[in-house]
Write a protein that holds these residues in place. Structure first.
Motif: not given
Length: 235
Positions: A22, A63, A67-68, A127, A151
């Motif tokens: 990221q 994401e 990720l979320w 973030e 990811w």
């Protein structure tokens, strides 16, 4: 809780960690936004925007897919944190789509570009300073690395253009991935060919516009809009 901006690769969990990946993309985005600020309207500006799009949209799609959902699973306030970022992603999609109808160099276009730059920078800070450090505190290094691998796999096969109608959450975004990726990357190939072979510009542009219309129809398939919070669209 320490911002990702103030951590080195070892602190972030190594090069495979989602945090390292990221931060790497965010640093590249910052360099591109600085180039955009200095670019002249027209061909130069469009070239930088092309690079930003190919970075931002696959990044955000991955994401939202990987990720979320994890953040909502492990963080007590994960719903609030991810909703704010999803709103920013949605605004970026809407702003980018509006750029396509604004002539180069006009005050309206400059205004949209300024807002787009602001939202992208706000998204990075939300973030790096809040959401991702909280995730870092909640899971171990092994999990951060597993998330990084997942990811990256999604990012490499994700849509490369804005799709403001599609859900920002599963299952809608997951179902939209394949058809929109095929359309977007086909358009990318056509656009690259047109730049390389100017004589092919007309046919390639018409084919790209046809694919854009197809993407618009795909976006509006009902199932691809499922899963998203009703609060994602501020309006």
């Amino acid at each position: 809780m320490t911002s990702l901006a103030d951590q080195d690769v070892t602190q972030l969990g190594g090069r495979l960690s989602i945090l390292t990946r990221q931060k790497r993309d965010h640093e590249r985005l910052d360099r591109l936004l600085q180039r955009l600020d200095r670019s002249s309207p027209g061909v130069e500006e469009q070239a930088v925007l092309h690079e930003i799009a190919r970075l931002v949209f696959p990044h955000a799609f991955a994401e939202e897919s990987v990720l979320w959902p994890e953040a909502r699973r492990v963080l007590a306030d994960g719903e609030r944190l991810t909703l704010e970022v999803e709103r920013e992603h949605q605004e970026v999609n809407e702003l980018w789509t509006s750029l396509e109808d604004l002539p180069s160099g006009t005050p309206e276009r400059r205004q949209v570009l300024a807002r787009l730059t602001t939202v992208l920078r706000e998204d990075v800070r939300d973030e790096e300073d809040d959401l991702l450090p909280r995730l870092q505190d909640a899971v171990g290094v092994r999990r951060l690395r597993a998330l990084g691998v997942a990811w990256e796999a999604v990012r490499r096969t994700a849509p490369t253009r804005p799709h403001p109608v599609v859900s920002r959450r599963p299952p809608g975004n997951a179902l939209a991935a394949l058809p929109l990726t095929v359309v977007d990357r086909s358009r990318d190939a056509l656009d690259a060919g047109a730049r390389r072979f100017p004589r092919a510009y007309g046919p390639a542009s018409r084919a790209s516009r046809g694919l854009a219309a197809l993407a618009g129809r795909v976006e509006r398939v009902g199932v691809l809009r499922r899963g998203e919070s009703s609060d994602t669209h501020r309006g």
